[in-house]
Write an enzyme that holds these catalytic residues in place. Sequence first.
Site, PDB file in Angstrom:
ATOM      1  N   HIS A 307      -2.985   4.204   3.427  1.00 34.20           N
ATOM      2  CA  HIS A 307      -1.793   4.748   2.764  1.00 34.20           C
ATOM      3  C   HIS A 307      -1.677   6.212   3.129  1.00 34.20           C
ATOM      4  O   HIS A 307      -2.690   6.897   3.263  1.00 34.20           O
ATOM      5  CB  HIS A 307      -1.925   4.591   1.241  1.00 34.20           C
ATOM      6  CG  HIS A 307      -0.639   4.772   0.517  1.00 34.20           C
ATOM      7  ND1 HIS A 307      -0.149   6.003   0.175  1.00 34.20           N
ATOM      8  CD2 HIS A 307       0.276   3.860   0.079  1.00 34.20           C
ATOM      9  CE1 HIS A 307       1.011   5.848  -0.445  1.00 34.20           C
ATOM     10  NE2 HIS A 307       1.292   4.564  -0.515  1.00 34.20           N
ATOM     11  N   ASP A 365       0.353  -3.496  -1.486  1.00 40.80           N
ATOM     12  CA  ASP A 365       0.946  -4.612  -0.767  1.00 40.80           C
ATOM     13  C   ASP A 365      -0.060  -5.665  -0.325  1.00 40.80           C
ATOM     14  O   ASP A 365       0.325  -6.752   0.081  1.00 40.80           O
ATOM     15  CB  ASP A 365       1.697  -4.095   0.472  1.00 40.80           C
ATOM     16  CG  ASP A 365       2.969  -3.398   0.073  1.00 40.80           C
ATOM     17  OD1 ASP A 365       3.614  -3.887  -0.866  1.00 40.80           O
ATOM     18  OD2 ASP A 365       3.303  -2.375   0.681  1.00 40.80           O
TER      19      ASP A 365
HETATM   20  N1  ACO Z   1      -5.723  -0.822  10.029  1.00 42.77           N
HETATM   21  C1  ACO Z   1      -6.527  -0.263  10.978  1.00 42.77           C
HETATM   22  N2  ACO Z   1      -6.614   1.046  11.246  1.00 42.77           N
HETATM   23  C2  ACO Z   1      -5.830   1.851  10.509  1.00 42.77           C
HETATM   24  C3  ACO Z   1      -4.969   1.345   9.492  1.00 42.77           C
HETATM   25  C4  ACO Z   1      -4.941  -0.045   9.263  1.00 42.77           C
HETATM   26  N3  ACO Z   1      -4.167  -0.568   8.330  1.00 42.77           N
HETATM   27  N4  ACO Z   1      -4.310   2.364   8.922  1.00 42.77           N
HETATM   28  C5  ACO Z   1      -4.720   3.494   9.544  1.00 42.77           C
HETATM   29  N5  ACO Z   1      -5.655   3.162  10.508  1.00 42.77           N
HETATM   30  C6  ACO Z   1      -6.403   4.101  11.345  1.00 42.77           C
HETATM   31  C7  ACO Z   1      -5.539   4.636  12.476  1.00 42.77           C
HETATM   32  O1  ACO Z   1      -5.661   3.839  13.630  1.00 42.77           O
HETATM   33  C8  ACO Z   1      -6.112   6.011  12.653  1.00 42.77           C
HETATM   34  O2  ACO Z   1      -7.338   5.884  13.350  1.00 42.77           O
HETATM   35  P1  ACO Z   1      -7.831   7.056  14.409  1.00 42.77           P
HETATM   36  O3  ACO Z   1      -8.117   8.242  13.549  1.00 42.77           O
HETATM   37  O4  ACO Z   1      -9.001   6.464  15.079  1.00 42.77           O
HETATM   38  O5  ACO Z   1      -6.671   7.270  15.333  1.00 42.77           O
HETATM   39  C9  ACO Z   1      -6.471   6.455  11.239  1.00 42.77           C
HETATM   40  O6  ACO Z   1      -6.720   5.219  10.522  1.00 42.77           O
HETATM   41  C10 ACO Z   1      -5.357   7.236  10.542  1.00 42.77           C
HETATM   42  O7  ACO Z   1      -4.153   6.492  10.658  1.00 42.77           O
HETATM   43  P2  ACO Z   1      -2.698   7.106  10.496  1.00 42.77           P
HETATM   44  O8  ACO Z   1      -1.705   6.147  11.044  1.00 42.77           O
HETATM   45  O9  ACO Z   1      -2.692   8.510  11.014  1.00 42.77           O
HETATM   46  O10 ACO Z   1      -2.563   7.187   8.907  1.00 42.77           O
HETATM   47  P3  ACO Z   1      -1.248   7.436   8.110  1.00 42.77           P
HETATM   48  O11 ACO Z   1      -1.664   8.050   6.826  1.00 42.77           O
HETATM   49  O12 ACO Z   1      -0.222   8.149   8.897  1.00 42.77           O
HETATM   50  O13 ACO Z   1      -0.691   5.954   7.897  1.00 42.77           O
HETATM   51  C11 ACO Z   1      -0.099   3.887   6.990  1.00 42.77           C
HETATM   52  C12 ACO Z   1      -0.594   5.308   6.702  1.00 42.77           C
HETATM   53  C13 ACO Z   1       1.215   3.911   7.775  1.00 42.77           C
HETATM   54  C14 ACO Z   1       0.198   3.187   5.645  1.00 42.77           C
HETATM   55  C15 ACO Z   1      -1.191   3.121   7.764  1.00 42.77           C
HETATM   56  O14 ACO Z   1      -2.401   3.121   7.043  1.00 42.77           O
HETATM   57  C16 ACO Z   1      -0.799   1.694   8.113  1.00 42.77           C
HETATM   58  O15 ACO Z   1      -0.134   1.449   9.121  1.00 42.77           O
HETATM   59  N6  ACO Z   1      -1.187   0.676   7.259  1.00 42.77           N
HETATM   60  C17 ACO Z   1      -0.797  -0.673   7.473  1.00 42.77           C
HETATM   61  C18 ACO Z   1       0.636  -0.898   6.976  1.00 42.77           C
HETATM   62  C19 ACO Z   1       0.750  -0.899   5.465  1.00 42.77           C
HETATM   63  O16 ACO Z   1      -0.040  -1.533   4.760  1.00 42.77           O
HETATM   64  N7  ACO Z   1       1.776  -0.200   4.947  1.00 42.77           N
HETATM   65  C20 ACO Z   1       2.044  -0.153   3.508  1.00 42.77           C
HETATM   66  C21 ACO Z   1       1.885   1.201   2.949  1.00 42.77           C
HETATM   67  S1  ACO Z   1       2.026   1.121   1.172  1.00 42.77           S
HETATM   68  C22 ACO Z   1       3.683   1.134   0.843  1.00 42.77           C
HETATM   69  O17 ACO Z   1       4.513   1.519   1.599  1.00 42.77           O
HETATM   70  C23 ACO Z   1       4.113   0.590  -0.515  1.00 42.77           C
END
Ligand code: ACO
Length: 430
Positions: A307, A365
């Site tokens: 998140h 979610d």
């Molecule tokens: N699975 C695997 N790896 C992940 C995930 C995931 N769900 N989420 C983040 N990471 C990793 C990234 O690859 C990154 O790794 P790195 O440092 O090696 O490059 C690191 O964690 C940071 O990721 P970011 O994308 O920079 O984190 P950000 O805070 O921008 O993203 C987000 C948050 C978009 C929610 C992300 O965690 C994601 O895509 N999750 C899956 C989709 C999801 O569940 N969305 C719902 C959000 S809740 C809502 O809207 C009600």
Amino acid sequence: MENQNRRVATLTLDDGRSIELPIMSGTLGADVIDIRELGKLGMFTYDPGFLSTASCSSEITFIDGDAGLLYYRGYPIEQLAEHSSFLEVCYLMLNGELPDAQQHEAFGNKVTRHTMVHDQLVRFYNGFRRDAHPMAVMVGVVGALSAFYHDSIDISNPAHREISAMRMIAKVPTIAAMAYKYNTGEPFMYPKNSFGYVENFMYMMFGTPCEDYVPNPVLVRALERIFILHADHEQNASTSTVRLAGSSGANPYACVSSGIAALWGPAHGGANEAVLKMLEEIGDISRAAEFMAGVKDKKYRLMGFGHRVYKSMDPRASVMRRTCYEVLRELKLEDDRMFQMALELEQIALKDDYFIERRLYPNVDFYSGIVLRALGVPTNMFTVFFALARTIGWVSQWSEMIADNERKIGRPRQLYQGAVRRDYVPIDRR
Ligand code: ACO
């Protein structure tokens, strides 16, 4: 206040000019630097996605992403999900305080009396294709409400704002259920005011004129909790959209419609649908470990994990996991394949360094799609349920903004990277 005025951050530019910027403190959360005077230096800040920008001050919702806290008007989400009702949460959001018994009853009666939609509005649905996505219908029909209430959309009038809020809370469930019925070809169900708010919505969704609808209290409570958990989440994309649209003085129905449009995006409201798709693809619990290896190799993401704000457990996810158990037990689906897979994936992730180091935990979610599916809600309606619940958040944030003396039309600036000045070249010389 005195202390707050004494604290400043000094910004010194490379040309030697400097400015003192006040530091402001809220009642909870990080301090903020007030950059409103920065324009005096002829400069702006650059912050795509508003990662470091507080766009407003608000008294409604507080999130601490590191500690995994979510409060509505100061009340922890876990307490509200356990003890409160959705309508009580609506009252709290709008008015700032929990209602006493009399206020609660009066509020419930008011909302109930506004659940029907104008009969002319029913004709709007026939203009949509039967296979239209229900979110497309929501954007259109909620926006169209502004065409019906000319007499009460003076946003500077608090009584008009209140009646608009009531109408929105009351009518969005009716409009949402009608979007579903139109999709399936079943007749629309008029609201039944002897039912409570959530029961009535389930009746309009799942009832038919052919037989009596008897709501299951365990399932009603589960949906009520889902609505409470989704009621608000401070200045997220859809709420910021509502505020931005409203800052120009647009009417509240148009503003909420713009919020629905923003919520529709897969990065915002569509994640629970993506979790179910992912679980379908994994197919069997025996493939969970192999799937997780692919996540760690960055071939795909574990949907429902991570998140932008929560860097520990999303407090809503724990409530949702409990709700998942209750619903599946009630429906005798404890062995539900999807749920078992979700539990296994969570267990693997919570012990794995990849997820621990990146502070990736289940978000709301991860389990909500499983609950909604068990309730019989089709996946294309998941985001509609979210929109229904979030309507109270949008309306409360909109009302707060309109009443705020510091309100200004939202107008971000930009870092221009386009062509510098050049002269027009006639087409025969290009
Ligand atoms: N699975 C695997 N790896 C992940 C995930 C995931 N769900 N989420 C983040 N990471 C990793 C990234 O690859 C990154 O790794 P790195 O440092 O090696 O490059 C690191 O964690 C940071 O990721 P970011 O994308 O920079 O984190 P950000 O805070 O921008 O993203 C987000 C948050 C978009 C929610 C992300 O965690 C994601 O895509 N999750 C899956 C989709 C999801 O569940 N969305 C719902 C959000 S809740 C809502 O809207 C009600």
